[in-house]
Design a protein around this motif. Structure first.
Motif, PDB file in Angstrom:
ATOM      1  N   LEU A 180       1.073  -1.573   0.072  1.00 45.76           N
ATOM      2  CA  LEU A 180       0.092   0.125  -0.376  1.00 45.76           C
ATOM      3  C   LEU A 180       0.713   1.496   0.171  1.00 45.76           C
ATOM      4  CD1 LEU A 180      -2.838  -1.083   2.498  1.00 45.76           C
ATOM      5  CD2 LEU A 180      -2.743  -1.375   0.072  1.00 45.76           C
ATOM      6  N   GLU A 181       0.302   2.166  -0.906  1.00 47.17           N
ATOM      7  CA  GLU A 181       1.228   3.435  -0.850  1.00 47.17           C
ATOM      8  C   GLU A 181      -0.212   4.400   0.234  1.00 47.17           C
ATOM      9  OE1 GLU A 181       3.413   3.700  -4.848  1.00 47.17           O
ATOM     10  OE2 GLU A 181       1.853   3.380  -5.008  1.00 47.17           O
ATOM     11  N   THR A 182       0.697   4.998   0.848  1.00 51.18           N
ATOM     12  CA  THR A 182      -0.286   5.772   2.090  1.00 51.18           C
ATOM     13  C   THR A 182       0.799   7.420   2.298  1.00 51.18           C
ATOM     14  OG1 THR A 182       1.068   5.520   4.020  1.00 51.18           O
ATOM     15  CG2 THR A 182      -0.541   3.856   2.681  1.00 51.18           C
ATOM     16  N   ASP A 183      -0.353   7.834   2.885  1.00 51.24           N
ATOM     17  CA  ASP A 183       0.583   9.054   3.128  1.00 51.24           C
ATOM     18  C   ASP A 183       1.783   8.803   4.250  1.00 51.24           C
ATOM     19  OD1 ASP A 183      -1.223   8.292   5.564  1.00 51.24           O
ATOM     20  OD2 ASP A 183      -1.234  10.253   6.057  1.00 51.24           O
ATOM     21  N   LEU A 184       1.882   8.147   4.805  1.00 51.27           N
ATOM     22  CA  LEU A 184       3.276   7.991   5.404  1.00 51.27           C
ATOM     23  C   LEU A 184       4.154   6.832   4.784  1.00 51.27           C
ATOM     24  CD1 LEU A 184       1.668   6.398   9.321  1.00 51.27           C
ATOM     25  CD2 LEU A 184       2.193   8.646   7.999  1.00 51.27           C
TER      26      LEU A 184
END
Length: 179
Positions: free
Chosen positions: A123-127
């Motif tokens: 998953l590519e996330t804000d973190l």
């Protein structure tokens, strides 16, 4: 970062960094890798001793960060202990209510899902970038089928490069593994 760690950084600002002694596997477990383990082979082929002490895990989790070069570390008082990462800096734990948490307990907002060449779901996330924990693949499938996450494909190397992650930092002075 813990207040005691910040105080130690001010008191001892020039403590040398440590390399090779701590690692994060694909299930979100921390491993200690002493000199004997490091000599026995590379991570994750030879993992070392899994850390199971709850307070130590909590301390590492609270003081886990990255530097400007994409290397991840645990700030242990005045010393940075650079980590070896098996696949990514975050291991995602999916919650029945739809939340996505890091292996350290931080909540993340998903931008997209990516399947790599080994059929691992990231998953590519804000973190940043992380791997979905194997036990949470059912919840991940539900999220994808419901259209909550867009899906794409990339190689692991492409993902790591895109997110600027350094999986195995080494001491620029050539003293990797020194504590």
């Amino acid at each position: 970062m813990d207040a005691i760690v910040e105080a130690a950084l001010k008191k001892w600002p020039n403590v040398p960094h440590c390399y090779g002694w701590l690692a994060l596997d694909a299930r979100g477990d921390w491993y200690m890798r002493d000199e004997r383990i490091q000599a026995a082979g590379p991570f994750p082929t030879v993992k070392g001793s899994r850390i199971v002490h709850d307070k130590l895990i909590g301390f590492i989790d609270r003081n886990y960060a990255s530097d400007d070069q994409g290397a991840w570390f645990f700030q242990n008082g005045p010393q940075r202990v650079y980590l070896q990462l098996e696949v990514a800096p975050w291991i995602w734990r999916l919650q029945p209510d739809g939340r996505v948490l890091t292996h350290t307990g931080r909540e993340a907002q998903v931008a997209g899902a990516v399947l790599d060449e080994q059929d691992r779901l990231f998953l590519e996330t804000d973190l940043g970038l992380g791997l979905v924990h194997t036990q949470d693949m059912g919840l991940a499938a539900d999220a994808i089928e419901a259209g909550r996450w867009s899906m794409s494909n990339a190689t692991h190397a492409e993902l790591i490069a895109r997110h600027g992650v350094l999986l195995a930092p080494v001491d620029p002075k050539g003293e990797s593994g020194k504590a």
